[in-house]
Design a protein around this motif. Structure first.
Motif, mmCIF file in Angstrom:
data_model
loop_
_atom_site.group_PDB
_atom_site.id
_atom_site.type_symbol
_atom_site.label_atom_id
_atom_site.label_comp_id
_atom_site.label_asym_id
_atom_site.label_seq_id
_atom_site.Cartn_x
_atom_site.Cartn_y
_atom_site.Cartn_z
ATOM 1 N N GLY A 1 65.667 5.859 33.303
ATOM 2 C CA GLY A 1 64.846 5.524 34.462
ATOM 3 C C GLY A 1 63.774 6.575 34.712
ATOM 4 O O GLY A 1 62.619 6.238 35.015
ATOM 5 N N THR A 2 64.151 7.852 34.596
ATOM 6 C CA THR A 2 63.175 8.934 34.761
ATOM 7 C C THR A 2 62.104 8.876 33.681
ATOM 8 O O THR A 2 60.915 9.067 33.951
ATOM 9 N N THR A 3 62.527 8.598 32.457
ATOM 10 C CA THR A 3 61.566 8.473 31.351
ATOM 11 C C THR A 3 60.582 7.350 31.618
ATOM 12 O O THR A 3 59.368 7.479 31.356
ATOM 13 N N ALA A 4 61.080 6.219 32.149
ATOM 14 C CA ALA A 4 60.203 5.086 32.452
ATOM 15 C C ALA A 4 59.194 5.437 33.543
ATOM 16 O O ALA A 4 58.013 5.072 33.463
ATOM 17 N N LEU A 5 59.642 6.151 34.573
ATOM 18 C CA LEU A 5 58.726 6.550 35.644
ATOM 19 C C LEU A 5 57.642 7.502 35.121
ATOM 20 O O LEU A 5 56.461 7.366 35.469
ATOM 21 N N ARG A 6 58.051 8.454 34.310
ATOM 22 C CA ARG A 6 57.068 9.404 33.774
ATOM 23 C C ARG A 6 56.140 8.740 32.755
ATOM 24 O O ARG A 6 54.988 9.160 32.598
ATOM 25 N N ALA A 7 56.654 7.698 32.079
ATOM 26 C CA ALA A 7 55.811 6.996 31.106
ATOM 27 C C ALA A 7 54.642 6.306 31.786
ATOM 28 O O ALA A 7 53.589 6.096 31.157
ATOM 29 N N GLN B 1 49.243 14.660 21.602
ATOM 30 C CA GLN B 1 48.065 15.092 20.853
ATOM 31 C C GLN B 1 46.776 14.586 21.499
ATOM 32 O O GLN B 1 45.755 15.276 21.507
ATOM 33 N N GLN B 2 46.834 13.378 22.070
ATOM 34 C CA GLN B 2 45.662 12.802 22.718
ATOM 35 C C GLN B 2 45.373 13.476 24.050
ATOM 36 O O GLN B 2 44.208 13.721 24.399
ATOM 37 N N SER B 3 46.446 13.765 24.798
ATOM 38 C CA SER B 3 46.274 14.343 26.134
ATOM 39 C C SER B 3 47.356 15.391 26.376
ATOM 40 O O SER B 3 48.390 15.113 26.995
ATOM 41 N N PRO B 4 47.163 16.614 25.881
ATOM 42 C CA PRO B 4 48.188 17.673 26.033
ATOM 43 C C PRO B 4 48.216 18.235 27.457
ATOM 44 O O PRO B 4 47.681 19.310 27.738
ATOM 45 N N THR B 5 48.838 17.488 28.347
ATOM 46 C CA THR B 5 48.913 17.870 29.759
ATOM 47 C C THR B 5 50.366 18.097 30.165
ATOM 48 O O THR B 5 51.293 17.696 29.450
ATOM 49 N N PRO B 6 50.585 18.706 31.336
ATOM 50 C CA PRO B 6 51.967 18.851 31.827
ATOM 51 C C PRO B 6 52.685 17.515 31.996
ATOM 52 O O PRO B 6 53.904 17.434 31.841
ATOM 53 N N ILE B 7 51.944 16.447 32.308
ATOM 54 C CA ILE B 7 52.565 15.125 32.465
ATOM 55 C C ILE B 7 53.182 14.673 31.151
ATOM 56 O O ILE B 7 54.309 14.171 31.098
ATOM 57 N N THR B 8 52.435 14.832 30.063
ATOM 58 C CA THR B 8 52.959 14.467 28.749
ATOM 59 C C THR B 8 54.174 15.312 28.399
ATOM 60 O O THR B 8 55.145 14.827 27.814
ATOM 61 N N SER B 9 54.105 16.574 28.773
ATOM 62 C CA SER B 9 55.209 17.487 28.467
ATOM 63 C C SER B 9 56.505 17.069 29.159
ATOM 64 O O SER B 9 57.568 17.044 28.542
ATOM 65 N N ILE B 10 56.414 16.710 30.447
ATOM 66 C CA ILE B 10 57.644 16.339 31.158
ATOM 67 C C ILE B 10 58.158 14.976 30.678
ATOM 68 O O ILE B 10 59.370 14.714 30.715
ATOM 69 N N PHE B 11 57.250 14.107 30.219
ATOM 70 C CA PHE B 11 57.697 12.833 29.643
ATOM 71 C C PHE B 11 58.506 13.077 28.374
ATOM 72 O O PHE B 11 59.586 12.500 28.191
ATOM 73 N N ILE B 12 57.977 13.931 27.498
ATOM 74 C CA ILE B 12 58.682 14.227 26.247
ATOM 75 C C ILE B 12 60.030 14.889 26.538
ATOM 76 O O ILE B 12 61.030 14.631 25.854
ATOM 77 N N GLN B 13 60.074 15.705 27.574
ATOM 78 C CA GLN B 13 61.328 16.364 27.948
ATOM 79 C C GLN B 13 62.381 15.333 28.360
ATOM 80 O O GLN B 13 63.544 15.399 27.925
ATOM 81 N N SER B 14 61.998 14.374 29.201
ATOM 82 C CA SER B 14 62.965 13.353 29.636
ATOM 83 C C SER B 14 63.341 12.420 28.489
ATOM 84 O O SER B 14 64.490 11.969 28.392
ATOM 85 N N LEU B 15 62.386 12.122 27.594
ATOM 86 C CA LEU B 15 62.693 11.300 26.425
ATOM 87 C C LEU B 15 63.689 12.012 25.514
ATOM 88 O O LEU B 15 64.633 11.396 25.004
ATOM 89 N N ASN B 16 63.496 13.295 25.334
ATOM 90 C CA ASN B 16 64.426 14.081 24.514
ATOM 91 C C ASN B 16 65.829 14.090 25.127
ATOM 92 O O ASN B 16 66.832 13.986 24.411
#
Length: 268
Positions: free
Chosen positions: A85-91, A149-164
């Motif tokens: 659910g968190t991954t979906a929200l951050r996505a 790679q397209q948008s190296p922002t903190p938002i992308t970072s926290i999404f990858i963290q929750s996906l992991n």
């Protein structure tokens, strides 16, 4: 599927077996001991009590092994639902086209995880759900890498963290599925139960059916309870899938999926 995966069949067979063992122990005892030799009767009673005490400790120990396994499986399912659910929200904060693709993949991913949660432990459906899970994880990770790679922002970072975290939880759930009470413990319980019932039958001076039935019934109930707690997919004590089902409903109803995501839908 083994007998340990069918707790109430185990209960019925074990009860009948132990009841027969009690009767066998009663008939094994020489008839002369019933009326004479107080020392022999006292020795039989002492042996019966010590073996019964050992069996009680073993049953308590095994129950203490099975209960945390059940609680851990339940906790990990809720953790995985929260993580997805968190991954979906951050996505939803990812740039397009990664946003729509990831949300569609997550919807299929929840379907795969629900299939995993209900599949037979030793069936082909479990293997199919695991293969589907791995495929979707790889696809979502590729989308996450592309978005990073397209948008190296903190938002992308926290999404990858929750996906992991979601990927890690899928492996943890598989590990708990395989973490059962060892067969050696079940064999030990069976042997001590049989010995205890032999001594109960041998120590009875007369055949009193109520007394001879109570111990086999109690042992069978406790061992069936342990088997039920230890069986991830069968038995009466099961873990509800409501948490994952709610995530699935939110994703499919559009609560987390964008209205225009159909244009970037990834086929399963």
């Amino acid at each position: 599927m083994t007998l340990l995966d069918q707790p109430w069949l185990l209960f019925a067979l074990l009860f009948l077996l132990l009841l027969a063992v009690v009767e066998f122990g009663h008939r094994l005892r020489p008839a002369a001991w019933a009326q004479s030799d107080v020392e022999v009767r006292e020795s039989l009673a002492a042996t019966r009590d010590s073996v019964s005490l050992l069996l009680s400790l073993l049953l308590g120990f095994t129950l203490a092994m099975a209960l945390p396994r059940y609680e851990n499986r339940k906790k990990l399912l809720i953790d995985e639902a929260n993580s997805i659910g968190t991954t979906a929200l951050r996505a939803q904060m990812l740039p397009e086209p990664a946003r729509g693709k990831v949300l569609q993949l997550l919807s299929s991913y929840v379907d795969a995880r629900l299939a995993f949660s209900t599949a037979d432990v030793r069936g082909e459906e479990l293997q199919r759900s695991l293969m589907r899970t791995k495929q979707l994880q790889d696809e979502m990770w590729k989308q996450g890498v592309a978005a990073g790679q397209q948008s190296p922002t903190p938002i992308t970072s926290i999404f990858i963290q929750s996906l992991n975290e979601s990927i890690d939880l899928s492996e943890k759930r598989l590990a708990t599925l395989e973490n059962r009470v060892p067969n050696a413990v079940w064999i030990l319980l069976a042997l001590v139960s049989i010995l205890s019932c032999v001594m109960i039958g041998a120590s009875e001076r007369r055949r009193i059916w109520f007394v001879m039935v109570v111990s086999p019934l109690t042992i069978a109930i406790v061992m069936a309870l342990i088997a039920d707690l230890d069986s991830p997919r069968t038995g009466l004590i099961q873990i509800g899938q409501q948490s994952l089902s709610r995530v699935q409903q939110d994703l499919k109803s559009g609560g987390a999926v964008p209205r225009d995501a159909g244009a970037s839908r990834v086929n399963p």
